[in-house]
Scaffold this motif. Sequence first.
Motif, PDB file in Angstrom:
ATOM      1  N   ALA A 145      -2.931  -2.754 -60.836  1.00 51.13           N
ATOM      2  CA  ALA A 145      -2.598  -2.228 -59.509  1.00 51.13           C
ATOM      3  C   ALA A 145      -1.192  -1.638 -59.521  1.00 51.13           C
ATOM      4  CB  ALA A 145      -2.713  -3.319 -58.457  1.00 51.13           C
ATOM      5  N   VAL A 146      -0.940  -0.761 -58.579  1.00 52.59           N
ATOM      6  CA  VAL A 146       0.352  -0.088 -58.471  1.00 52.59           C
ATOM      7  C   VAL A 146       1.023  -0.501 -57.168  1.00 52.59           C
ATOM      8  CG1 VAL A 146       1.509   2.131 -58.230  1.00 52.59           C
ATOM      9  CG2 VAL A 146      -0.388   1.883 -59.843  1.00 52.59           C
ATOM     10  N   VAL A 147       2.235  -1.004 -57.252  1.00 46.60           N
ATOM     11  CA  VAL A 147       3.053  -1.263 -56.069  1.00 46.60           C
ATOM     12  C   VAL A 147       4.009  -0.096 -55.908  1.00 46.60           C
ATOM     13  CG1 VAL A 147       4.774  -2.774 -55.010  1.00 46.60           C
ATOM     14  CG2 VAL A 147       2.888  -3.764 -56.307  1.00 46.60           C
ATOM     15  N   ARG A 148       4.024   0.500 -54.746  1.00 44.04           N
ATOM     16  CA  ARG A 148       4.898   1.651 -54.496  1.00 44.04           C
ATOM     17  C   ARG A 148       6.274   1.136 -54.088  1.00 44.04           C
ATOM     18  NH1 ARG A 148      -0.234   2.716 -52.492  1.00 44.04           N
ATOM     19  NH2 ARG A 148      -1.294   4.364 -53.674  1.00 44.04           N
ATOM     20  N   TRP A 149       7.132   1.031 -55.068  1.00 44.53           N
ATOM     21  CA  TRP A 149       8.425   0.393 -54.848  1.00 44.53           C
ATOM     22  C   TRP A 149       9.349   1.237 -53.989  1.00 44.53           C
ATOM     23  CZ3 TRP A 149       8.424  -4.492 -55.575  1.00 44.53           C
ATOM     24  CH2 TRP A 149       7.601  -5.067 -56.565  1.00 44.53           C
ATOM     25  N   GLY A 150       9.101   2.545 -53.913  1.00 45.35           N
ATOM     26  CA  GLY A 150       9.913   3.372 -53.020  1.00 45.35           C
ATOM     27  C   GLY A 150       9.720   2.959 -51.570  1.00 45.35           C
ATOM     28  N   THR A 151       8.453   2.776 -51.180  1.00 44.75           N
ATOM     29  CA  THR A 151       8.164   2.312 -49.827  1.00 44.75           C
ATOM     30  C   THR A 151       8.693   0.904 -49.618  1.00 44.75           C
ATOM     31  OG1 THR A 151       6.151   3.664 -49.773  1.00 44.75           O
ATOM     32  CG2 THR A 151       6.314   1.886 -48.162  1.00 44.75           C
ATOM     33  N   ALA A 152       8.513   0.036 -50.614  1.00 43.79           N
ATOM     34  CA  ALA A 152       9.012  -1.333 -50.507  1.00 43.79           C
ATOM     35  C   ALA A 152      10.531  -1.350 -50.349  1.00 43.79           C
ATOM     36  CB  ALA A 152       8.603  -2.138 -51.732  1.00 43.79           C
ATOM     37  N   GLY A 153      11.215  -0.458 -51.045  1.00 40.92           N
ATOM     38  CA  GLY A 153      12.677  -0.393 -50.937  1.00 40.92           C
ATOM     39  C   GLY A 153      13.135   0.019 -49.548  1.00 40.92           C
ATOM     40  N   ARG A 154      12.435   0.989 -48.957  1.00 40.36           N
ATOM     41  CA  ARG A 154      12.794   1.398 -47.590  1.00 40.36           C
ATOM     42  C   ARG A 154      12.546   0.267 -46.593  1.00 40.36           C
ATOM     43  NH1 ARG A 154      10.622   6.024 -49.555  1.00 40.36           N
ATOM     44  NH2 ARG A 154       8.575   5.635 -48.674  1.00 40.36           N
ATOM     45  N   MET A 155      11.473  -0.476 -46.815  1.00 43.54           N
ATOM     46  CA  MET A 155      11.203  -1.628 -45.956  1.00 43.54           C
ATOM     47  C   MET A 155      12.307  -2.668 -46.077  1.00 43.54           C
ATOM     48  SD  MET A 155       7.108  -2.041 -46.584  1.00 43.54           S
ATOM     49  CE  MET A 155       7.265  -3.793 -46.300  1.00 43.54           C
ATOM     50  N   ALA A 156      12.718  -2.948 -47.308  1.00 41.39           N
ATOM     51  CA  ALA A 156      13.769  -3.936 -47.521  1.00 41.39           C
ATOM     52  C   ALA A 156      15.079  -3.491 -46.873  1.00 41.39           C
ATOM     53  CB  ALA A 156      13.971  -4.181 -49.016  1.00 41.39           C
ATOM     54  N   ALA A 157      15.369  -2.193 -46.957  1.00 49.48           N
ATOM     55  CA  ALA A 157      16.578  -1.678 -46.309  1.00 49.48           C
ATOM     56  C   ALA A 157      16.507  -1.867 -44.790  1.00 49.48           C
ATOM     57  CB  ALA A 157      16.759  -0.199 -46.657  1.00 49.48           C
ATOM     58  N   ALA A 158      15.326  -1.637 -44.224  1.00 49.51           N
ATOM     59  CA  ALA A 158      15.151  -1.843 -42.787  1.00 49.51           C
ATOM     60  C   ALA A 158      15.330  -3.311 -42.425  1.00 49.51           C
ATOM     61  CB  ALA A 158      13.771  -1.354 -42.346  1.00 49.51           C
ATOM     62  N   TRP A 159      14.851  -4.208 -43.279  1.00 47.49           N
ATOM     63  CA  TRP A 159      15.030  -5.640 -43.017  1.00 47.49           C
ATOM     64  C   TRP A 159      16.511  -5.998 -42.965  1.00 47.49           C
ATOM     65  CZ3 TRP A 159      11.086  -7.888 -47.118  1.00 47.49           C
ATOM     66  CH2 TRP A 159       9.794  -7.541 -46.725  1.00 47.49           C
ATOM     67  N   VAL A 160      17.278  -5.479 -43.928  1.00 43.35           N
ATOM     68  CA  VAL A 160      18.706  -5.801 -43.991  1.00 43.35           C
ATOM     69  C   VAL A 160      19.446  -5.220 -42.781  1.00 43.35           C
ATOM     70  CG1 VAL A 160      20.829  -5.418 -45.305  1.00 43.35           C
ATOM     71  CG2 VAL A 160      18.706  -5.997 -46.500  1.00 43.35           C
ATOM     72  N   LEU A 161      19.042  -4.032 -42.359  1.00 38.93           N
ATOM     73  CA  LEU A 161      19.740  -3.360 -41.255  1.00 38.93           C
ATOM     74  C   LEU A 161      19.364  -3.891 -39.875  1.00 38.93           C
ATOM     75  CD1 LEU A 161      19.564   0.373 -42.418  1.00 38.93           C
ATOM     76  CD2 LEU A 161      21.609  -1.053 -42.256  1.00 38.93           C
ATOM     77  N   THR A 162      18.222  -4.576 -39.766  1.00 39.85           N
ATOM     78  CA  THR A 162      17.701  -4.915 -38.450  1.00 39.85           C
ATOM     79  C   THR A 162      18.670  -5.745 -37.618  1.00 39.85           C
ATOM     80  OG1 THR A 162      15.400  -4.747 -39.127  1.00 39.85           O
ATOM     81  CG2 THR A 162      15.862  -6.147 -37.242  1.00 39.85           C
ATOM     82  N   LEU A 163      19.158  -6.856 -38.158  1.00 43.84           N
ATOM     83  CA  LEU A 163      20.072  -7.710 -37.390  1.00 43.84           C
ATOM     84  C   LEU A 163      21.329  -6.964 -36.942  1.00 43.84           C
ATOM     85  CD1 LEU A 163      19.882 -11.189 -39.181  1.00 43.84           C
ATOM     86  CD2 LEU A 163      19.660 -10.816 -36.734  1.00 43.84           C
ATOM     87  N   PRO A 164      22.077  -6.325 -37.862  1.00 47.43           N
ATOM     88  CA  PRO A 164      23.294  -5.637 -37.412  1.00 47.43           C
ATOM     89  C   PRO A 164      23.024  -4.420 -36.529  1.00 47.43           C
ATOM     90  CG  PRO A 164      22.925  -5.248 -39.756  1.00 47.43           C
ATOM     91  CD  PRO A 164      21.961  -6.308 -39.341  1.00 47.43           C
ATOM     92  N   ALA A 165      21.947  -3.667 -36.812  1.00 52.75           N
ATOM     93  CA  ALA A 165      21.679  -2.463 -36.021  1.00 52.75           C
ATOM     94  C   ALA A 165      21.304  -2.822 -34.579  1.00 52.75           C
ATOM     95  CB  ALA A 165      20.564  -1.647 -36.668  1.00 52.75           C
ATOM     96  N   ALA A 166      20.369  -3.758 -34.422  1.00 52.10           N
ATOM     97  CA  ALA A 166      20.004  -4.190 -33.078  1.00 52.10           C
ATOM     98  C   ALA A 166      21.190  -4.833 -32.383  1.00 52.10           C
ATOM     99  CB  ALA A 166      18.831  -5.166 -33.143  1.00 52.10           C
ATOM    100  N   GLY A 167      22.000  -5.573 -33.156  1.00 48.74           N
ATOM    101  CA  GLY A 167      23.188  -6.198 -32.578  1.00 48.74           C
ATOM    102  C   GLY A 167      24.204  -5.184 -32.091  1.00 48.74           C
ATOM    103  N   LEU A 168      24.376  -4.096 -32.830  1.00 49.51           N
ATOM    104  CA  LEU A 168      25.335  -3.061 -32.434  1.00 49.51           C
ATOM    105  C   LEU A 168      24.900  -2.368 -31.148  1.00 49.51           C
ATOM    106  CD1 LEU A 168      27.877  -1.438 -33.099  1.00 49.51           C
ATOM    107  CD2 LEU A 168      26.451   0.086 -34.498  1.00 49.51           C
ATOM    108  N   VAL A 169      23.609  -2.015 -31.069  1.00 48.86           N
ATOM    109  CA  VAL A 169      23.099  -1.386 -29.849  1.00 48.86           C
ATOM    110  C   VAL A 169      23.251  -2.334 -28.665  1.00 48.86           C
ATOM    111  CG1 VAL A 169      21.053  -0.446 -28.714  1.00 48.86           C
ATOM    112  CG2 VAL A 169      21.484   0.069 -31.118  1.00 48.86           C
ATOM    113  N   ALA A 170      22.916  -3.601 -28.886  1.00 50.97           N
ATOM    114  CA  ALA A 170      23.015  -4.589 -27.807  1.00 50.97           C
ATOM    115  C   ALA A 170      24.461  -4.819 -27.397  1.00 50.97           C
ATOM    116  CB  ALA A 170      22.381  -5.899 -28.245  1.00 50.97           C
ATOM    117  N   ALA A 171      25.372  -4.786 -28.354  1.00 51.25           N
ATOM    118  CA  ALA A 171      26.785  -4.972 -28.030  1.00 51.25           C
ATOM    119  C   ALA A 171      27.289  -3.843 -27.123  1.00 51.25           C
ATOM    120  CB  ALA A 171      27.606  -5.036 -29.312  1.00 51.25           C
TER     121      ALA A 171
END
Length: 411
Positions: free
Chosen positions: A297-323
């Motif tokens: 099977a093939v895992v598309r790591w490009g898509t997985a990488g973008r997902m991981a980046a979104a995970w890392v950004l979620t807390l600070p990004a939502a926090g900045l908008v809320a602030a």
Amino acid sequence: MEHITLLIGIVIVTALVFDFTNGFHDTANAMATTISTGALKPKTAVAMSAVLNLTGAFLSVAVAKTISGGIIDESAGVKPEVIFAGLVGAILWNLLTWLAGLPSSSSHALFGGLIGATLVAVGANGVNGDAIVMKILIPAAAAPIVAGLASMLATRLTYRIGRDADPAATAKGYRAGQIASAGLVSLAHGTNDAQKTMGVITLALITGGVVAPHSDPPVWVIVSAGLAIALGTFIGGWRIIHTMGKGLTDIQPPQGFAAQTGAATVILASSHLGFSLSTTQVCSGSVMGSGLGRKGAVVRWGTAGRMAAAWVLTLPAAGLVAACAALLADQGAWGITAVAVLALAACAAIRAASRRRPIDHTNVNEAGGGAEEEPPGVITTAIAPVGGELKATIPAPAPLTTTADPAQASA
């Protein structure tokens, strides 16, 4: 005890709007693999998931109490407008990631929004750092890894057990297994995620003096949160369903069954312990694990990488908008009104942008419906050996050109 004020009413409505976005944002968690393998038709899948999300909302209040009395210290002077600002940050991040088709965490968007708004309005003493580390950050790091490993091992075991079985019989069995395991994930999602909105509404009621501190969510809060997330689930977050079902790996029925069973086990266990886990991260980790578990099977790591980046950004990004929203909301009635108007305008703009490339139940399983586009001038071919896919890219031939002058053409 006081009556519900207009501001608290606005916070409750906003919390239910977040719950609705949580529903359609996270429908993919339960149903992406079931839809992508054809085990259920898309509309049937989301309807089933909606009913089980509603049912799951009534099974526990442990996660709700973690939010209403654990992460934010309501005794530090947290006001309803702070919760309103936090919800605005969470909703906007949910919609942005939905537009991009990225399965980010609605849970972490909510936590980031609440933390960012509280830090601006109250200060660090309004946030329980230990609870954030133990109940959010550690589970966030561990959950996708644990779910991925469990799914990878389950996938390998499933293929090994069924290697000598009749293909027609096993296909029917795995279809039934996928439906059952998808139902379990939906039930787990309702149990875990609907409680987060219950916790926020209960927190607003506590800060407004409507209920006593450390109270369980009132029955009407449980019912309304369950209905909101169920309705959002029924709408169907087709953009994210496409990414998880087709964008990470090509899923076969045994993989779907293994991934969903592993994810449901992790989510239900965390709900019982009061961990406010991200169902998105668990289910995404399970899907990637199923791709690693199937030979070839093939895992598309490009898509997985973008997902991981979104995970890392979620807390600070939502926090900045809320602030930023909290700074404005703290100015009084006009500030709260301005936040509401700006949030509605942003939601309308995101909705309009999504119509440029619509994805719904009619094209959610089509290749390229919401996935990455191949670069211009490239032809993609696929060679599909048993159990795997090999992609090759070949430059497209230059387009033929013709001259406008007939005389030149004949010459």
